[in-house]
Scaffold this active site. Sequence first.
Site, PDB file in Angstrom:
ATOM      1  N   HIS A 284      60.902 -66.389  68.629  1.00  0.00           N
ATOM      2  CA  HIS A 284      60.676 -67.068  67.350  1.00  0.00           C
ATOM      3  C   HIS A 284      59.431 -67.962  67.422  1.00  0.00           C
ATOM      4  O   HIS A 284      58.472 -67.809  66.655  1.00  0.00           O
ATOM      5  CB  HIS A 284      61.869 -67.958  67.005  1.00  0.00           C
ATOM      6  CG  HIS A 284      63.193 -67.273  66.967  1.00  0.00           C
ATOM      7  ND1 HIS A 284      63.531 -66.353  66.013  1.00  0.00           N
ATOM      8  CD2 HIS A 284      64.295 -67.395  67.765  1.00  0.00           C
ATOM      9  CE1 HIS A 284      64.781 -65.942  66.207  1.00  0.00           C
ATOM     10  NE2 HIS A 284      65.260 -66.554  67.274  1.00  0.00           N
TER      11      HIS A 284
HETATM   12  C1  BDR Z   1      64.681 -71.503  66.066  1.00  0.00           C
HETATM   13  O1  BDR Z   1      65.823 -72.213  66.518  1.00  0.00           O
HETATM   14  C2  BDR Z   1      65.730 -72.450  67.893  1.00  0.00           C
HETATM   15  O2  BDR Z   1      66.887 -72.038  68.551  1.00  0.00           O
HETATM   16  C3  BDR Z   1      64.526 -71.720  68.389  1.00  0.00           C
HETATM   17  O3  BDR Z   1      63.868 -72.514  69.352  1.00  0.00           O
HETATM   18  C4  BDR Z   1      63.674 -71.527  67.167  1.00  0.00           C
HETATM   19  O4  BDR Z   1      62.807 -72.613  66.947  1.00  0.00           O
HETATM   20  C5  BDR Z   1      65.093 -70.128  65.630  1.00  0.00           C
HETATM   21  O5  BDR Z   1      66.018 -70.220  64.595  1.00  0.00           O
END
Ligand code: BDR
Length: 368
Positions: A284
């Site tokens: 992500h």
């Molecule tokens: C986001 O939530 C976190 O768990 C990850 O680091 C990312 O920023 C994804 O939904």
Amino acid sequence: MSEIWRPFPTGDTPDADGRAHDSEPTRVVLDMDTGVDDAVALVMAMHSAEIVVEAITSVAGNAPVDECTRNNLLLSELIRDHDAPPVARGAASPLSRPLVIAPEVHGGDGLGGVTRSLPDPHHPATDEPAHEVIARVSRAALASDLDAGALPVHRRPMLIATGPLTNLALALERDSHALDGYARIVIMGGAFDVPGNTGPVAEFNFYVDPEAAAVLMASGLPITLVPLDATTTTILPAAMLVAHAEGAPPARPGRSLGCILYRALDYYIAFQEWESGLPGGYMHDPLAVAAVIRPEIVETEKVSVDVLTDGADRGRSIARAAESGRTIRVVRSADKVRFLSMLEDRVLIPAFISREYAGRCTKHDHPG
Ligand code: BDR
Ligand code: CA
């Protein structure tokens, strides 16, 4: 309407990558709730010549803020001990709610438990809190030079936020112009045409602090949003990680960047395999950094975004026709092949192969 995102408006002499012609690196501030994918994003940013990391600020999210701050210090010192960027501690909880963390995804320390046995970082966090660092870098860009005043937009810094948006909202709460000096604010958050990852409709960062997300989405600032719709297509295959990590020459086991990344990513991927059968880990936050370095790997659409804050809709993001004064560029798709090649070049190869960080580290090794 889809378009290739260029971070700087036409007329500011960008080259084909959307960067300024003079090829000066773009200065960035990273605001992170440093869990595993944030860590990969941090490593990518610090290993990219196109950008200079001016400061790293932490925020509570994947783990409590003290863990995230420690992770930022540990990682940045391992990459550049002598001239690591300053690290500032940020908000310990969302604007108006109790904190929600994600130890099942990222481990209790944010990095799969890897850092528990590591010695403390060499340097402390700055005394200046995160929201002030974020605002100060912005202000400096608006009054950069005694004669000229504000920097032209293509020389202004960018802010990359990969956690809950609490620090950014705190900066705006104190001064509604606090973020005006950033050429662009790139935010990982939101989910539009895909299910949420924190309940059925919400993405984690927006779920944790929906009020802060709503403030940013309504701010009218030049925001690029990197939602789950795009980031669930950029996946680090487990086999690619293993091939790089197990292929590293044996040297310096333990407190090496490669060792930490391997074990943290292994934890993160194991959770995703268990949860959904995914043979890899969602990248992500690295996509947000990659989109700054190589804007042409993402396609964006201009919309306005509302964030719902209540009940079952907590953290839900809704896109609608772009409203003047609050247009957001939402990343709709990413070039997965080019993204993975950036990940290899800027994260996996430097972490596992270069002499500096080389270190065979099996999942069972104990860093220390
Ligand atoms: C986001 O939530 C976190 O768990 C990850 O680091 C990312 O920023 C994804 O939904
Ligand atoms: Ca994050």
